[in-house]
Scaffold this active site. Structure first.
Site, PDB file in Angstrom:
ATOM      1  CG  ASP A 109     -15.406 -38.878  14.502  1.00  0.00           C
ATOM      2  OD1 ASP A 109     -14.502 -38.135  14.919  1.00  0.00           O
ATOM      3  OD2 ASP A 109     -15.487 -40.082  14.776  1.00  0.00           O
ATOM      4  CG  ASP A 212      -9.875 -37.752  15.046  1.00  0.00           C
ATOM      5  OD1 ASP A 212     -10.074 -38.914  15.423  1.00  0.00           O
ATOM      6  OD2 ASP A 212      -8.878 -37.409  14.369  1.00  0.00           O
ATOM      7  CD  GLU A 267      -9.156 -40.123  19.594  1.00  0.00           C
ATOM      8  OE1 GLU A 267      -8.752 -41.287  19.522  1.00  0.00           O
ATOM      9  OE2 GLU A 267      -8.949 -39.295  18.679  1.00  0.00           O
ATOM     10  CG  HIS A 329     -12.748 -46.272  15.186  1.00  0.00           C
ATOM     11  ND1 HIS A 329     -13.101 -45.489  16.282  1.00  0.00           N
ATOM     12  CD2 HIS A 329     -11.900 -45.521  14.450  1.00  0.00           C
ATOM     13  CE1 HIS A 329     -12.503 -44.325  16.188  1.00  0.00           C
ATOM     14  NE2 HIS A 329     -11.763 -44.319  15.092  1.00  0.00           N
ATOM     15  CG  ASP A 330      -8.856 -45.644  16.798  1.00  0.00           C
ATOM     16  OD1 ASP A 330      -8.885 -45.825  15.574  1.00  0.00           O
ATOM     17  OD2 ASP A 330      -9.080 -44.544  17.329  1.00  0.00           O
TER      18      ASP A 330
HETATM   19  C1  GLC Z   1      -8.202 -40.828  16.084  1.00  0.00           C
HETATM   20  C2  GLC Z   1      -9.160 -41.781  15.422  1.00  0.00           C
HETATM   21  C3  GLC Z   1      -8.375 -42.724  14.574  1.00  0.00           C
HETATM   22  C4  GLC Z   1      -7.658 -41.917  13.530  1.00  0.00           C
HETATM   23  C5  GLC Z   1      -6.768 -40.856  14.179  1.00  0.00           C
HETATM   24  C6  GLC Z   1      -6.290 -39.861  13.166  1.00  0.00           C
HETATM   25  O1  GLC Z   1      -7.381 -41.462  16.997  1.00  0.00           O
HETATM   26  O2  GLC Z   1      -9.934 -42.444  16.382  1.00  0.00           O
HETATM   27  O3  GLC Z   1      -9.185 -43.698  13.960  1.00  0.00           O
HETATM   28  O4  GLC Z   1      -6.875 -42.772  12.751  1.00  0.00           O
HETATM   29  O5  GLC Z   1      -7.476 -40.128  15.145  1.00  0.00           O
HETATM   30  O6  GLC Z   1      -7.362 -39.077  12.723  1.00  0.00           O
END
Ligand code: GLC
Length: 520
Positions: A109, A212, A267, A329-330
């Protein structure tokens, strides 16, 4: 569409990230080698044989960098070191070597849009208005009456995206927690420093990155208000600036300095597939992007038909290879969202037979549900503890952890442990393994074209095809049995409920059943 898809794939040499199935590891919750209740890199290494047995091709490891853990690693205080809770750089090197020995690729990541407020860059930046690193973050003066610079909202706490720094009297921008200040990518020194963090890990042999909230790196320097009707949505879900594409092209060039085989999946948490598509550029930005709208779709045939059609219509014309994901994980796990194991099994067939790169989230192969987390054990600022519950490895009372884990167990940890399900040929774990095996063997499933066929209400049928290899998938979203008609004789290769594999397909579909069919 199908012919054009097939032609294009035949021409190009298929890179690994288009053929791969990627398995996401949330390291705190995967496997704990030193029995301190938090998973670690040595724990991951100890389970690589399991992942190779399962049949995935790559792992993506959520952040393991130094961090104060306000957002459990997504608040990075040193991009180029391992947090002691997860191990050391030597552990990381050993993990990469062990993964590569097993032909598993390693993606890590990368958190480019913000740092921790404890990162030395931010500590310096906030020291004074004229600090050389001041412009590495986004600062604005309060209005004459102390007003905030704009109406942007932060994610998680649903508060404003600005915090006043008392010492220097200016607000700084944070799209997430106040402890996660946004980096200012309009500052060339930030761009250079972040490129260096990529090179640091590329030099150590990683095969790629999951970036991310990468769409959030570029900002309009005017920082304009968003329209009032959108002002309740966290700004990072709306921020979609041209300048980000320039940054992504430069990031791509850094990856291309290596052997042309390193990949980045972004992402891109925007609200539509059309918006997401732009982040592939002209094949010169992201290699892959997450496309979240399907993840939020209900478990029903029509919305899924539309998402499959949209993915083809929007991504194919720009040569953008799709990706598919149901859990991470979100979000609440899809087993929990869809409401039954039968549906989770059918969803496994869907995820592993669509056209594109599937991303699995650790534990979905066990049919795990979200943990029920009592209030006194809640640790996440945004209610995501349930899907981050630890993976039960054994049926013993510590489930192979040797210590009480940082979060409670998911439901039925004995019955859903890897050990228990591995021994049961009818388990969901064995279903994932059969699907992954079937996928590996089939050029049609790996990179073939996809055509949706006519189907009765509540059912979707699609055909995958490449170089004379062909598979048909029949998926009953409904909770009643039905019949479908297909042309030609077909044999059941994999059934979501394990029934009738190897036998001819009769046209009967059970409730919630999905079948992978092969011409007889
Ligand atoms: C992304 C991650 C999440 C994190 C956010 C801020 O959405 O997947 O877990 O809290 O970014 O970094």
């Amino acid at each position: 569409m199908a012919k054009a898809q097939e032609k294009r794939m035949a021409k190009a040499q298929v890179p690994w990230w288009q053929r791969a199935v990627v398995y996401q590891i949330y390291p705190r919750s995967f496997c704990d080698a030193n029995a301190d209740g938090v998973g670690d890199l040595a724990g991951i290494e100890s389970r690589l044989d399991y992942l190779a047995w399962l049949g995935v091709d790559a792992i993506w490891i959520s952040p393991f960098f130094r961090s104060p853990m306000k957002d459990f690693g997504y608040d990075v205080s040193d991009y180029c070191d391992v947090d002691p809770v997860f191990g050391t750089l030597d552990d990381f090197d050993a993990l990469v070597a062990a993964a590569h020995q097993r032909d598993l690729r390693v993606m890590i990541d990368w958190v480019p849009a913000h740092t921790s407020d404890q990162h030395p860059w931010f500590v310096e930046a906030r020291a004074s208005r004229d600090n050389p690193k001041r412009n590495w973050y986004v600062w604005r003066d309060p209005g004459p009456k102390g007003e905030l610079p704009n109406n942007w909202r932060a994610a998680f706490l649903k508060k404003r995206a600005w915090t006043l720094d008392e010492t220097t009297g200016q607000f700084y921008l944070h799209s997430f927690l106040a402890e996660q200040p946004d980096l200012n990518w309009n500052e060339p020194a930030v761009v250079e420093a972040m490129h260096q963090t990529l090179r640091f890990w590329l030099d150590r042999g990683v095969d790629g990155f999951r970036a991310d909230v990468v769409h959030n790196i570029g900002k309009d320097p005017a920082l304009p208000d968003v329209e009032e009707r959108l002002a309740k949505i966290p700004h990072c879900a709306l921020n979609d600036e041209d300048i980000t594409h320039e940054h992504l092209r430069a990031i791509r060039r850094v990856l291309d300095e290596y052997d042309g085989d390193r990949a980045m999946v972004g992402e891109v948490s925007l609200l539509s597939t059309e918006q997401v598509a732009a982040y592939y550029g002209k094949g010169d930005e992201l290699h892959l992007s997450f496309n979240f709208p399907p993840l939020f779709a209900p478990w029903e045939a029509e919305p899924w038909r539309q998402h499959i059609e949209r993915s083809a219509a929007v991504l194919d014309p720009i040569d953008a290879w799709p990706s598919w994901v149901l859990s991470n994980h979100d979000q609440k796990r899809h087993r929990t969202r869809y409401g039954s194991e039968a549906r989770a099994r059918a969803a496994a067939v869907l995820l592993l037979t669509l056209r594109g790169t599937p991303f699995l989230y650790m534990g979905e192969e066990l049919g795990l549900e979200d943990a029920v987390v009592p209030p006194e054990r809640v640790v996440d600022p945004s209610d995501r503890d349930g899907c981050r519950a630890p993976v039960p490895w054994t049926a013993a009372s510590d489930h192979g952890w040797g210590a009480e884990p940082w979060l409670p167990w998911p439901p039925e940890p004995e019955a859903r442990s890897v050990e228990t399900l591995r021994e049961d040929p009818e388990s969901i774990l064995q279903l994932y393994r059969r699907l992954l095996g079937a996928r590996r063997q089939s050029p049609a499933l790996l990179t073939g074209s996809l055509t949706l066929l006519a189907s009765p209400e509540g059912v979707l049928i699609w055909e995958r095809s490449r170089d004379g290899d062909r598979r048909t998938v029949v998926l009953n979203f409904a909770s009643q049995a039905c019949t479908v008609e297909l042309s030609g004789e077909q044999r059941i290769e994999v059934a979501s409920d394990g029934c009738g594999e190897g036998e001819p397909f009769t046209g009967n579909l059970a409730a919630d059943q999905a079948l992978l069919l092969k011409p007889a």
